[in-house]
Scaffold this active site. Structure first.
Site, short mmCIF file in Angstrom:
data_model
loop_
_atom_site.label_atom_id
_atom_site.label_comp_id
_atom_site.label_asym_id
_atom_site.label_seq_id
_atom_site.Cartn_x
_atom_site.Cartn_y
_atom_site.Cartn_z
N CYS A 52 0.77 -1.12 -0.02
CA CYS A 52 0.00 0.02 0.03
C CYS A 52 1.03 1.33 0.08
O CYS A 52 0.63 2.50 -0.30
CB CYS A 52 -0.91 0.03 1.13
N LEU A 191 -14.25 2.99 9.70
CA LEU A 191 -13.26 2.56 8.85
C LEU A 191 -12.36 3.53 8.04
O LEU A 191 -12.34 3.64 7.07
CB LEU A 191 -13.58 1.56 7.84
#
Length: 418
Positions: A52, A191
């Site tokens: 990522c 989230l």
């Protein structure tokens, strides 16, 4: 292979998260890129590392293929190569590329210094290269040296000690009270970046019985599908909080969503709450409820900062270990230059020995022939020993080519095959 190792990299240091996400390559895409490079550039050793935070390609070639590889990636991801090119760094120097891969693999270039995930990510990248036969002698030796170096750093330094990120510190705190619970139900509320990182950390550590809830249901469903978690509808968040043993909240809110009132119908004997939100999503007086244990963001970050400080203090020792490992690896890498000459020289001397043996063996008994075989083979081993030592020493002095030329002329090694 010495002098031929190169790399390209795009990482969190220059590229925004959205762009890194567009360029990131999964296993299938990484393997496809390696095969395309073999087909297009005739390279045989490639490593693709994509996380990522970074996407990097390491390769062995006489030519600088940096821009061409970036254009291949752009084509594969349907992006404008001219727009993404400025975000990449091209490393054309062999020694710099080797050191960079060492440092990346140890976590020195991670967003969280000493990142615990990066060694496994490098191992996966290595496995993908091996799967498509793109890991040759150079990469095999380099990666195994890196893995050995990582073990040495773990054993001899504090660089991997503790949880230096908020997500890892959160899970580390959770692990302190897990032995007190039997198959606990964990609920992650919200989230955002921190909440998602916590979920991924829980998944990396193999935890099950995790439920996630988020205002945007689609985001929760996508992450749950990826990590194998359960999803709860956010409109029933209070009910889900009551049912969970452990609640980790990172939801954005103007005022706390978990209060004493929320827990008035609590049936569990003990409930653990971890608040990662700013402003707080859990009321500061929540521990007035019997059986509630709460941790706030300051507590978690203090734990992370202490671990990070220990890691930063260990960096000089880590760099010293890396330098020693690179020195040993470079000695091997340089010796690869003379390896074909050594093999040819051994072949030439062995051919002379066999030809001379053939002249006299018919006149010898079987017992005499066996003795002569042992004697001459032993002589050849002693004769070859000094040239091999001198060749390896010449490598370290950067003078191997001169000695190779001399041996080629003396023994006509060009006609020998390795």
């Amino acid at each position: 292979m010495h002098g031929l190792f190169k790399a390209i990299t795009i990482s969190h240091k220059k590229a925004p998260l959205q762009l890194r996400g567009q360029i990131a390559l999964n296993e299938e895409e990484s393997k496809a890129l390696m095969l395309k490079m073999r087909e297009t550039f005739d390279v045989s050793e490639v490593l693709v590392l994509s996380t990522c935070n970074r996407t990097e390609v390491y390769y062995v070639s006489e030519n600088n293929l940096g821009e061409s590889i970036i254009r291949l990636i752009a084509s594969q991801k349907v992006l404008n190569s001219n727009e993404i090119l400025p975000y990449f760094e091209i490393i054309d120097d062999h020694n710099e590329a080797v050191r960079y891969l060492f440092e990346v693999s140890m976590g020195l270039h991670s967003q969280v210094v000493g990142d615990l995930q990066i060694p496994n990510q490098v191992k996966h990248a290595y496995q993908w290269a091996a799967d498509v036969q793109m890991a040759g002698p150079f990469l095999h030796r380099l990666l195994h040296t890196i893995f050995f170096t990582n073990k040495k750093i773990v054993q001899e330094t504090s660089f991997r000690d503790g949880a230096a990120s908020t997500s890892y510190a959160t899970v580390e705190v959770m692990e302190t009270f897990l032995p007190l619970l039997s198959n606990p139900k964990v609920l992650v509320v919200g989230l955002g970046e921190i909440g998602e990182d916590v979920c991924r950390t829980l998944a990396d550590k193999g935890y099950k019985n995790i439920t996630i809830t988020n205002r945007t249901l689609e985001k929760a469903q996508n992450l749950a599908n990826e990590l194998g978690f359960e999803v709860a509808d956010y409109q029933f968040v209070n009910q889900n909080i009551l049912q969970a043993d452990i609640v980790i909240s990172s939801v954005r809110c103007e005022s706390p969503i978990i209060t004493k009132e929320t827990l008035k119908d609590k049936t569990l004997a003990v409930k653990y709450l971890i608040d990662l939100s700013v402003p707080n999503s859990i009321a500061t007086d929540i521990e007035e409820v019997t059986g509630v244990v709460a941790y706030d963001l300051d507590t978690i970050q203090r734990r992370a900062n202490e671990a990070l400080q220990r890691r930063m203090e260990a960096i000089p020792q880590v760099l010293s270990i890396i330098s020693d490992a690179i020195g040993e690896f470079n000695n091997w890498s340089q010796e690869m230059i003379v390896s074909p000459t050594i093999q040819k020289l051994k072949g030439a001397l062995e051919q002379i020995r066999k030809e001379e043996m053939a002249r006299f063996v018919k006149e010898l008994s079987a017992e005499e022939a066996e003795k002569m075989e042992k004697i001459t083979a032993s002589m050849m081993q002693k004769i070859i020993k000094l040239p091999v030592i001198q060749l390896k020493a010449a490598c370290k002095r950067g003078e191997a080519e001169t000695l190779i030329d001399v041996l080629n002329d003396l023994f006509n090694l060009e006609k020998q095959t390795v």
